[in-house]
Design an enzyme around this catalytic site. Sequence first.
Site, mmCIF file in Angstrom:
data_model
loop_
_atom_site.group_PDB
_atom_site.id
_atom_site.type_symbol
_atom_site.label_atom_id
_atom_site.label_comp_id
_atom_site.label_asym_id
_atom_site.label_seq_id
_atom_site.Cartn_x
_atom_site.Cartn_y
_atom_site.Cartn_z
ATOM 1 N N MET A 25 0.847 -1.185 0.000
ATOM 2 C CA MET A 25 0.000 0.000 0.000
ATOM 3 C C MET A 25 0.894 1.251 0.000
ATOM 4 S SD MET A 25 -3.070 -1.027 2.633
ATOM 5 C CE MET A 25 -3.915 0.558 2.424
ATOM 6 N N PHE A 26 0.435 2.313 -0.620
ATOM 7 C CA PHE A 26 1.112 3.620 -0.717
ATOM 8 C C PHE A 26 2.382 3.570 -1.578
ATOM 9 C CE2 PHE A 26 -0.908 3.217 3.468
ATOM 10 C CZ PHE A 26 -1.855 4.227 3.398
ATOM 11 N N SER A 27 2.575 2.498 -2.344
ATOM 12 C CA SER A 27 3.807 2.379 -3.133
ATOM 13 C C SER A 27 3.705 3.074 -4.492
ATOM 14 C CB SER A 27 4.159 0.901 -3.335
ATOM 15 O OG SER A 27 3.111 0.233 -4.013
ATOM 16 N N GLU A 96 -6.707 -2.611 -8.102
ATOM 17 C CA GLU A 96 -7.069 -3.451 -6.943
ATOM 18 C C GLU A 96 -7.321 -4.904 -7.376
ATOM 19 O OE1 GLU A 96 -6.621 -2.188 -4.082
ATOM 20 O OE2 GLU A 96 -6.856 -0.037 -4.376
ATOM 21 N N GLN A 98 -6.057 -7.592 -6.589
ATOM 22 C CA GLN A 98 -6.021 -8.637 -5.536
ATOM 23 C C GLN A 98 -7.413 -9.039 -5.067
ATOM 24 O OE1 GLN A 98 -5.037 -5.432 -4.961
ATOM 25 N NE2 GLN A 98 -6.180 -4.701 -3.189
ATOM 26 N N CYS A 184 9.349 -1.629 5.806
ATOM 27 C CA CYS A 184 10.406 -2.455 5.209
ATOM 28 C C CYS A 184 10.440 -3.799 5.935
ATOM 29 C CB CYS A 184 11.758 -1.744 5.307
ATOM 30 S SG CYS A 184 12.403 -1.695 6.983
HETATM 31 N N1 LIG Z 1 4.781 6.075 3.212
HETATM 32 C C1 LIG Z 1 4.550 6.490 1.969
HETATM 33 N N2 LIG Z 1 5.422 6.197 0.983
HETATM 34 C C2 LIG Z 1 5.201 6.631 -0.276
HETATM 35 N N3 LIG Z 1 4.123 7.371 -0.663
HETATM 36 C C3 LIG Z 1 3.217 7.679 0.282
HETATM 37 C C4 LIG Z 1 3.380 7.269 1.634
HETATM 38 N N4 LIG Z 1 2.307 7.709 2.326
HETATM 39 C C5 LIG Z 1 1.523 8.368 1.461
HETATM 40 N N5 LIG Z 1 2.055 8.348 0.222
HETATM 41 C C6 LIG Z 1 1.401 8.946 -0.952
HETATM 42 O O1 LIG Z 1 0.812 7.891 -1.689
HETATM 43 C C7 LIG Z 1 1.000 8.136 -3.078
HETATM 44 C C8 LIG Z 1 0.847 6.838 -3.845
HETATM 45 O O2 LIG Z 1 -0.530 6.509 -3.840
HETATM 46 P P1 LIG Z 1 -1.133 5.332 -4.696
HETATM 47 O O3 LIG Z 1 -0.670 5.427 -6.108
HETATM 48 O O4 LIG Z 1 -2.616 5.358 -4.446
HETATM 49 O O5 LIG Z 1 -0.483 4.053 -4.000
HETATM 50 P P2 LIG Z 1 -0.992 2.549 -3.999
HETATM 51 O O6 LIG Z 1 -1.987 2.389 -5.119
HETATM 52 O O7 LIG Z 1 0.249 1.740 -4.203
HETATM 53 O O8 LIG Z 1 -1.600 2.329 -2.635
HETATM 54 C C9 LIG Z 1 2.370 8.771 -3.127
HETATM 55 O O9 LIG Z 1 2.585 9.542 -4.302
HETATM 56 C C10 LIG Z 1 2.351 9.664 -1.895
HETATM 57 O O10 LIG Z 1 1.762 10.914 -2.193
HETATM 58 C C1 LIG Z 2 -2.732 -5.299 3.115
HETATM 59 C C2 LIG Z 2 -4.212 -5.427 2.953
HETATM 60 C C3 LIG Z 2 -4.942 -4.397 2.386
HETATM 61 N N1 LIG Z 2 -6.277 -4.502 2.239
HETATM 62 C C4 LIG Z 2 -7.034 -3.387 1.640
HETATM 63 C C5 LIG Z 2 -6.749 -2.025 2.201
HETATM 64 C C6 LIG Z 2 -7.044 -1.113 1.033
HETATM 65 O O1 LIG Z 2 -8.453 -0.857 1.056
HETATM 66 C C7 LIG Z 2 -6.679 -1.963 -0.188
HETATM 67 C C8 LIG Z 2 -5.321 -1.657 -0.785
HETATM 68 O O2 LIG Z 2 -5.345 -0.412 -1.388
HETATM 69 P P1 LIG Z 2 -4.042 0.288 -2.051
HETATM 70 O O3 LIG Z 2 -4.600 0.986 -3.251
HETATM 71 O O4 LIG Z 2 -3.057 -0.776 -2.405
HETATM 72 O O5 LIG Z 2 -3.507 1.240 -1.040
HETATM 73 O O6 LIG Z 2 -6.658 -3.310 0.273
HETATM 74 C C9 LIG Z 2 -6.940 -5.644 2.629
HETATM 75 O O7 LIG Z 2 -8.166 -5.754 2.473
HETATM 76 N N2 LIG Z 2 -6.234 -6.666 3.188
HETATM 77 C C10 LIG Z 2 -4.895 -6.616 3.370
HETATM 78 O O8 LIG Z 2 -4.288 -7.593 3.885
HETATM 79 ZN ZN LIG Z 3 11.798 0.236 8.032
#
Ligand SMILES: Nc1ncnc2c1ncn2[C@@H]1O[C@H](COP(=O)(O)OP(=O)(O)O)[C@@H](O)[C@H]1O
Ligand SMILES: Cc1cn([C@H]2C[C@H](O)[C@@H](COP(=O)(O)O)O2)c(=O)[nH]c1=O
Ligand SMILES: [Zn+2]
Length: 193
Positions: A25-27, A96, A98, A184
């Site tokens: 998440m947040f990657s 999403e 998964q 990490c």
């Molecule tokens: N710990 C974090 N590391 C990296 N980005 C983060 C973090 N917390 C918040 N963000 C924000 O989340 C954005 C990425 O969001 P998103 O593309 O929705 O991620 P994902 O779909 O992987 O969950 C980054 O550009 C940044 O603004």
């Molecule tokens: C790790 C994990 C995540 N989820 C849920 C939480 C969020 O609603 C989404 C992931 O969203 P993102 O766009 O990748 O930030 O999945 C979950 O249901 N179960 C899990 O183990």
């Molecule tokens: Zn760490």
Amino acid sequence: MQLTEEIFKRKNESGGGIEVICGSMFSGKTEELIRRINRARYAKLSVIVFKPKLDVRYDETDVVSHNATAQASTPVSKSSEILLLAGHAQVVGIDEAQFFDNKLPDVCTTLANKGIRVIIAGLDMDFKGRPFGPMPTLMAIAESVTKVHAVCLRCGNPALYSYRLVPSKEKVLLGEKDSYEPRCRICYNSKSF
Ligand SMILES: Nc1ncnc2c1ncn2[C@@H]1O[C@H](COP(=O)(O)OP(=O)(O)O)[C@@H](O)[C@H]1O
Ligand SMILES: Cc1cn([C@H]2C[C@H](O)[C@@H](COP(=O)(O)O)O2)c(=O)[nH]c1=O
Ligand SMILES: [Zn+2]
């Protein structure tokens, strides 16, 4: 060496393929999906984006990143609907992934074999660090896999895990920073946080 994991598809060019964007998440998975979709639109390709109906965190229909970038999408409750709705699209995006059923890899293969570029974003691991839903199979059958990393909130190193902050043990628990933080390997396994 290939400089990009993005498959470049020009208008009227046949030969589809599958691209997977995975990570914690947040990657930046959704941002990268939206970036690739926007580039396909600039190329004047016809595009359609899907997300699972259960993911309504930010918006009922749009795919929205944690950074508030957004992309219109079609919510579907099962992967077979994608085949019915993809119609004449040249590029199909799926966010999403998964949360989809295990038929999604076959659906993506059918689309790719028809010459469609399929771009998939999804969590590779759940909060326990186990492979999530159809993601491992999608990664196996894809032409390209891009693994992106968040920043570990404990130490600042690249994060590959989504650590759950709340006590629920259910595999599916929708949430944001209130319920999860990227970590990490060392911080995820540390007993001191
Ligand atoms: N710990 C974090 N590391 C990296 N980005 C983060 C973090 N917390 C918040 N963000 C924000 O989340 C954005 C990425 O969001 P998103 O593309 O929705 O991620 P994902 O779909 O992987 O969950 C980054 O550009 C940044 O603004
Ligand atoms: C790790 C994990 C995540 N989820 C849920 C939480 C969020 O609603 C989404 C992931 O969203 P993102 O766009 O990748 O930030 O999945 C979950 O249901 N179960 C899990 O183990
Ligand atoms: Zn760490």
